[in-house]
Design a protein around this motif. Structure first.
Motif, PDB file in Angstrom:
ATOM      1  N   ALA A  56       0.832  -1.207   0.000  1.00  0.00           N
ATOM      2  CA  ALA A  56       0.000   0.000   0.000  1.00  0.00           C
ATOM      3  C   ALA A  56       0.868   1.260   0.000  1.00  0.00           C
ATOM      4  O   ALA A  56       1.024   1.904   1.044  1.00  0.00           O
ATOM      5  N   PRO A  57       1.456   1.635  -1.129  1.00  0.00           N
ATOM      6  CA  PRO A  57       2.121   2.940  -1.207  1.00  0.00           C
ATOM      7  C   PRO A  57       1.119   4.072  -0.980  1.00  0.00           C
ATOM      8  O   PRO A  57      -0.012   4.021  -1.487  1.00  0.00           O
ATOM      9  N   ILE A  58       1.536   5.105  -0.233  1.00  0.00           N
ATOM     10  CA  ILE A  58       0.623   6.170   0.189  1.00  0.00           C
ATOM     11  C   ILE A  58       1.300   7.532   0.014  1.00  0.00           C
ATOM     12  O   ILE A  58       2.496   7.679   0.292  1.00  0.00           O
ATOM     13  N   LEU A  59       0.526   8.523  -0.409  1.00  0.00           N
ATOM     14  CA  LEU A  59       0.928   9.928  -0.401  1.00  0.00           C
ATOM     15  C   LEU A  59      -0.053  10.707   0.463  1.00  0.00           C
ATOM     16  O   LEU A  59      -1.265  10.486   0.366  1.00  0.00           O
ATOM     17  N   ILE A  60       0.456  11.627   1.281  1.00  0.00           N
ATOM     18  CA  ILE A  60      -0.396  12.413   2.177  1.00  0.00           C
ATOM     19  C   ILE A  60       0.044  13.876   2.151  1.00  0.00           C
ATOM     20  O   ILE A  60       1.240  14.165   2.279  1.00  0.00           O
ATOM     21  N   ARG A  61      -0.916  14.765   1.994  1.00  0.00           N
ATOM     22  CA  ARG A  61      -0.678  16.194   2.228  1.00  0.00           C
ATOM     23  C   ARG A  61      -1.312  16.548   3.558  1.00  0.00           C
ATOM     24  O   ARG A  61      -2.502  16.314   3.778  1.00  0.00           O
ATOM     25  N   THR A  62      -0.526  17.125   4.464  1.00  0.00           N
ATOM     26  CA  THR A  62      -1.040  17.539   5.760  1.00  0.00           C
ATOM     27  C   THR A  62      -1.533  18.992   5.695  1.00  0.00           C
ATOM     28  O   THR A  62      -1.333  19.683   4.702  1.00  0.00           O
ATOM     29  N   LYS A  63      -2.177  19.424   6.759  1.00  0.00           N
ATOM     30  CA  LYS A  63      -2.768  20.770   6.768  1.00  0.00           C
ATOM     31  C   LYS A  63      -1.733  21.873   6.566  1.00  0.00           C
ATOM     32  O   LYS A  63      -2.059  22.949   6.070  1.00  0.00           O
ATOM     33  N   ASP A  64      -0.498  21.597   6.939  1.00  0.00           N
ATOM     34  CA  ASP A  64       0.545  22.612   6.775  1.00  0.00           C
ATOM     35  C   ASP A  64       1.087  22.688   5.354  1.00  0.00           C
ATOM     36  O   ASP A  64       1.986  23.484   5.061  1.00  0.00           O
ATOM     37  N   GLY A  65       0.546  21.855   4.458  1.00  0.00           N
ATOM     38  CA  GLY A  65       0.960  21.880   3.061  1.00  0.00           C
ATOM     39  C   GLY A  65       2.100  20.947   2.724  1.00  0.00           C
ATOM     40  O   GLY A  65       2.459  20.790   1.553  1.00  0.00           O
ATOM     41  N   LYS A  66       2.679  20.273   3.721  1.00  0.00           N
ATOM     42  CA  LYS A  66       3.776  19.344   3.489  1.00  0.00           C
ATOM     43  C   LYS A  66       3.232  18.033   2.921  1.00  0.00           C
ATOM     44  O   LYS A  66       2.186  17.539   3.346  1.00  0.00           O
ATOM     45  N   VAL A  67       3.948  17.464   1.945  1.00  0.00           N
ATOM     46  CA  VAL A  67       3.534  16.201   1.339  1.00  0.00           C
ATOM     47  C   VAL A  67       4.514  15.104   1.747  1.00  0.00           C
ATOM     48  O   VAL A  67       5.740  15.283   1.685  1.00  0.00           O
ATOM     49  N   HIS A  68       3.973  13.971   2.174  1.00  0.00           N
ATOM     50  CA  HIS A  68       4.760  12.852   2.675  1.00  0.00           C
ATOM     51  C   HIS A  68       4.460  11.601   1.854  1.00  0.00           C
ATOM     52  O   HIS A  68       3.344  11.397   1.375  1.00  0.00           O
ATOM     53  N   SER A  69       5.463  10.740   1.737  1.00  0.00           N
ATOM     54  CA  SER A  69       5.316   9.463   1.046  1.00  0.00           C
ATOM     55  C   SER A  69       5.581   8.330   2.022  1.00  0.00           C
ATOM     56  O   SER A  69       6.476   8.431   2.869  1.00  0.00           O
ATOM     57  N   ILE A  70       4.800   7.268   1.928  1.00  0.00           N
ATOM     58  CA  ILE A  70       5.020   6.062   2.716  1.00  0.00           C
ATOM     59  C   ILE A  70       5.254   4.912   1.744  1.00  0.00           C
ATOM     60  O   ILE A  70       4.375   4.577   0.948  1.00  0.00           O
ATOM     61  N   ALA A  71       6.448   4.327   1.810  1.00  0.00           N
ATOM     62  CA  ALA A  71       6.847   3.294   0.844  1.00  0.00           C
ATOM     63  C   ALA A  71       6.288   1.944   1.256  1.00  0.00           C
ATOM     64  O   ALA A  71       7.022   1.063   1.723  1.00  0.00           O
ATOM     65  N   GLY A  72       5.006   1.772   1.053  1.00  0.00           N
ATOM     66  CA  GLY A  72       4.332   0.560   1.486  1.00  0.00           C
ATOM     67  C   GLY A  72       4.603  -0.633   0.594  1.00  0.00           C
ATOM     68  O   GLY A  72       3.688  -1.198  -0.010  1.00  0.00           O
ATOM     69  N   VAL A  73       5.859  -1.047   0.522  1.00  0.00           N
ATOM     70  CA  VAL A  73       6.271  -2.211  -0.269  1.00  0.00           C
ATOM     71  C   VAL A  73       7.173  -3.072   0.594  1.00  0.00           C
ATOM     72  O   VAL A  73       8.141  -2.567   1.189  1.00  0.00           O
ATOM     73  N   GLY A  74       6.881  -4.352   0.655  1.00  0.00           N
ATOM     74  CA  GLY A  74       7.652  -5.258   1.495  1.00  0.00           C
ATOM     75  C   GLY A  74       8.969  -5.662   0.881  1.00  0.00           C
ATOM     76  O   GLY A  74       9.237  -5.435  -0.306  1.00  0.00           O
ATOM     77  N   THR A  75       9.809  -6.281   1.698  1.00  0.00           N
ATOM     78  CA  THR A  75      11.133  -6.728   1.275  1.00  0.00           C
ATOM     79  C   THR A  75      11.139  -8.225   0.978  1.00  0.00           C
ATOM     80  O   THR A  75      10.351  -8.996   1.525  1.00  0.00           O
ATOM     81  N   MET A  76      12.066  -8.612   0.126  1.00  0.00           N
ATOM     82  CA  MET A  76      12.274 -10.028  -0.174  1.00  0.00           C
ATOM     83  C   MET A  76      12.888 -10.703   1.048  1.00  0.00           C
ATOM     84  O   MET A  76      13.721 -10.098   1.754  1.00  0.00           O
TER      85      MET A  76
END
Length: 612
Positions: free
Chosen positions: A86-106
Motif C-alpha cells: 500500500a504505497p501512500i501519499l499524504i498532504r497535511t494541513k501545513d501543506g507538506k507532502v509525505h510518502s510512505i513506501a508501502g512495499v515489502g522486502t524479499m
C-alpha cells in the motif's frame, strides 16, 4: 483485436462519407459525488462506506483513507489482501507532502542465483515444460513469490503520524466485514477461477471455500481466521491503552503484534512448514518511516509521486518532457496529442526499465533523471513517427543495459495465475488534508498463511533476474513496483486533486491522461475518468513473463477513425478495445474552483465514490 488493412480501407470510405468524423459523445454513466466535508473514491462500496464512517465520526482524510484500505483488504480479495502492499501519499494541513513506501522486502534467505537455478513447481506457472521444470523464472504465484506484508505497516504509519483515530476505530468496519460480508460477482468469479490453485494450498481452500464450494453472489462470506487476527490486533491496542499508553504508543503495540508478535510467528511457522523463505526475522526487521516524495511543477500544478522504488518518477519524467508542448491546443485525444504523449511515455518507461530499483541497494541517478536539462536533451528524440526502439538515456560511465538486450527466460502462464490487478483509495477533507493510496498484492489466487486468514503477496515477480539490473532480485530488497498514487496541488501549495488506479504498467499513463483532462480540458472528476484512454505497451512488463511489445498502442474503440488511421500511418502498432477493458480503473477526488470536494470513479471498472 488487431485492425487489418482491409478494415482500414472500408472505414476510410465511411470516413470520407462523413461518418466516424467526430468522437462519439456519451452522457456520463454517473455524476460525480460532491460534498463540503470530505469525499472518498475507492474500489468498492464496502471500502468507500468504511472511509465515510470516519468522516461522520469526526475523523480526517487520513483516518478515512486508512479505514478504506483496511476494508478493501478484507473484501476486495480478488485485488488486494492484508499481506499485500500500500504505497501512500499524504498532504497535511501545513501543506507538506509525505510518502510512505508501502512495499515489502524479499526474504533475506533469497538470492537471484537461487531463483535462476530453481525449477518452477506446479501452481507457480502453467505446466513446467519438462519433468525438471523451467529455470530462471520468478514464480508468479505461491509461497516463493511472497514478500514481507507491507500493507498493515503502511496504513498504521499513516494513522499513527497523520490520523486522529485509534486503530480500533479505523479497523471496525473491516472487522465487521471479516465477520460477514455479502459476496458480489467479481469476488465469486475470482474464487471460482482459483479452485485449481486451492487444491495445492488447503489453507486457501478452507478460507475461500469454507463449505467446499464457491460462495455465490448474494450469500454471506465469513472470514473467521482473519477476524481473529484483527481482533488480536485490537486487543493489543486496548491492552496498551489500559496500561496508560498514548494513542501513538498503542498503535505501535498493534504493529508489534503483527510484525513481532503472534501473527509474525504464525507466518514464520507456516513458511517453514511449506518450504518457503519468509521468516520471523524478516517480519521483525521491517519498519516504515515517512519519506519525501518526488515532484515537478507543470502548467500551474505541483505533481507528487512516490520514489524510485516505484514507477512513480516515470510520470515526473514524462511531465518534464511534455512541459514545453501546448497540449490544450492539440485537442483531447487527437492523433497529435496521443502520439506526443505516447512517445514521451516510451522514453520515460525506457529509463524506468533501465535505472529504477530499490534505492537502498542501487545508486540511482535520481537528480539527473528528473532534471529539466535531461528532459531537454531527451525531448529531441520525439519525432513525427513512432519509435519502435527502446531508448533509455545514457547516464554515467557504465550505465545499466535495458532488459531488451538481455536473455530473459519465458514460459506460458495460466491466465488465472497472472497478475490480477490492484485497487485505489483517494480522500480529501475540508481542512485540506489529502490522501492517495494504491493498495495491491495478495490478490487471488493467494496463499493463506496458516490460520491467520492473511493472504500473502505475489509481488516478488516484479523483480528481474538480469545480472546487474538495479531491479535484480536480492534478499532484503524491495522490487521496483508499479504501484503509484498521485497527489497534485496548485503551485502555491493549495489542494487540487488526488488520484490512483489499478492497471500495473498502465498506471502512470492512465493517471496522466485523467489529470490532463481536468487541467487542460476543464472536465469534472467523472468526465475526466470516463473519457477514452489509450495505453502504450512499449515497455518491459513488470509482471508475469516481463513481456515487451515494441510499438504496441491500445486505443479505446470510441476513438475516431481518422485518429486511428493517422496513428497507424505514424508507425504505431494500433489495436482497439472497449471501455470495459481499458487496462485501468481510476478514482479521483478534487477540490473544485468553487471549493467543493468532488469525487469521480471509473464505472467500467466498478469503482465507488461517496461524499459528504
Amino acid at each position: 483485436m488487431r485492425l487489418k488493412p482491409v478494415f482500414f480501407s472500408l472505414l476510410a470510405i465511411l470516413a470520407a462519407a462523413g461518418l466516424f468524423a467526430q468522437q462519439r459523445r456519451e452522457p456520463p454513466a454517473q455524476y460525480p459525488a460532491r460534498g463540503t466535508h470530505g469525499a472518498v473514491a475507492a474500489g468498492s462500496g464496502y471500502a468507500t462506506d468504511a472511509g465515510m464512517r470516519m468522516y461522520y465520526t469526526g475523523g480526517n482524510a487520513v483516518d478515512a483513507g486508512v479505514a478504506t484500505i483496511f476494508a478493501a483488504a478484507t473484501t476486495e480479495y480478488s485485488h488486494v489482501g492484508w499481506g499485500g502492499e500500500a504505497p501512500i501519499l499524504i498532504r497535511t494541513k501545513d501543506g507538506k507532502v509525505h510518502s510512505i513506501a508501502g512495499v515489502g522486502t524479499m526474504p533475506k534467505l533469497a538470492t537471484a542465483e537461487f531463483y535462476r537455478n530453481r525449477p518452477l513447481q506446479p501452481g507457480e506457472v502453467q505446466e513446467p515444460p519438462d519433468k525438471n521444470g523451467l529455470k530462471g523464472v520468478i514464480p508468479v504465484a505461491g509461497l516463493m513469490a511472497a514478500l514481507v506484508p507491507s500493507l498493515p505497516d503502511a496504513a498504521l504509519t499513516a494513522l499513527r503520524e497523520y490520523g486522529t483515530k485509534s486503530f480500533t476505530e479505523a479497523v471496525e468496519p473491516a472487522l465487521e466485514l471479516a465477520d460477514a460480508s455479502g459476496v458480489d460477482e467479481q469476488r465469486a468469479n475470482s474464487v471460482y477461477a482459483s479452485q485449481e490453485f486451492f487444491t495445492l494450498w488447503p489453507t486457501s481452500k478452507k478460507h475461500f471455500m469454507p463449505e467446499g464450494r464457491v460462495t455465490p453472489p448474494g450469500e454471506i462470506f465469513h472470514q473467521p481466521d482473519l477476524a481473529a487476527s484483527i481482533r488480536g490486533m485490537v486487543a493489543a491496542e486496548k491492552a496498551a491503552l489500559a496500561k496508560g499508553a498514548s494513542r501513538v504508543a498503542a498503535i505501535d503495540a498493534v504493529r508489534d503484534y503483527f510484525y513481532r508478535g503472534e501473527i509474525a510467528k504464525k507466518i514464520d511457522a507456516f513458511s517453514k512448514a511449506n518450504n518457503g523463505l519468509l521468516r520471523y526475522e524478516d517480519m521483525a526487521a521491517f519498519k516504515l518511516k515517512p519519506e519525501d516524495p518526488v515532484s515537478t511543477d507543470f502548467h500551474g500544478a505541483r505533481v507528487y509521486k512516490p520514489g524510485f522504488w516505484s514507477q512513480g518518477p516515470t510520470m515526473i519524467e514524462s511531465l518534464n518532457l511534455l512541459n514545453t508542448y501546448d497540449l490544450a491546443s492539440m485537442k483531447q485525444n487527437s492523433a497529435e496529442y496521443i502520439h506526443t504523449l505516447t512517445e514521451a511515455l516510451k522514453l520515460a518507461y525506457a529509463d524506468r526499465d533501465t535505472y529504477y530499483g530499490d534505492p537502498k541497494f542501487s545508486k540511482i541517478p535520481e537528480a539527473e533523471l528528473l532534471s529539466a536539462s535531461y528532459a531537454d536533451s531527451r525531448r529531441k528524440l520525439i519525432g513525427e513517427k513512432a519509435s519502435l526502439a527502446f531508448r533509455p538515456g545514457s547516464i554515467g560511465a557504465n550505465p545499466p543495459q535495458h532488459p531488451s538486450l538481455e536473455n530473459i527466460a519465458h514460459t506460458k502462464i495460466d491466465a488465472f495465475l497472472m497478475a490480477h490487478d490492484t485497487t485505489c483509495v483517494d480522500t480529501i477533507d475540508s481542512s485540506g488534508i489529502m490522501f492517495a493510496a494504491t493498495p495491491s498484492g495478495a490478490w487471488l489466487p493467494s496463499v493463506i498463511a496458516g490460520d491467520t486468514g492473511i493472504p500473502l503477496t505475489e509481488r516478488a515477480q516484479s523483480f528481474l533476474l538480469v545480472p546487474g539490473s538495479p531491479n535484480e532480485l536480492a534478499g532484503g530488497k524491495r522490487p521496483r513496483v508499479t504501484l503509484s498514487p498521485t497527489l497534485v496541488t496548485h503551485t502555491d501549495g493549495s489542494p487540487w486533486f488526488v488520484l490512483s488506479t489499478p492497471g500495473g504498467d498502465n498506471q502512470e499513463q492512465a493517471l496522466m491522461q485523467v489529470m490532463f483532462n481536468v487541467m487542460f480540458f476543464r472536465q469534472n472528476a467523472e468526465q475526466a475518468i470516463e473519457a477514452p484512454r489509450f495505453e502504450t505497451r512499449h515497455l518491459v512488463s513488470s509482471f508475469d513473463n516481463h513481456a515487451m511489445n515494441p510499438g504496441d498502442l491500445q486505443l479505446d474503440d470510441r476513438t475516431p477513425l481518422n485518429v486511428i488511421q493517422d496513428l497507424a500511418a505514424r508507425g504505431h502498432k494500433v489495436a482497439t478495445r472497449n471501455k470495459w477493458n481499458s487496462g485501468s480503473a481510476p478514482g479521483m477526488v478534487r477540490v473544485t474552483d468553487g471549493h467543493v470536494i468532488e469525487a469521480g470513479a471509473d464505472p467500467f471498472g466498478y469503482r465507488s465514490i461517496r461524499a459528504w
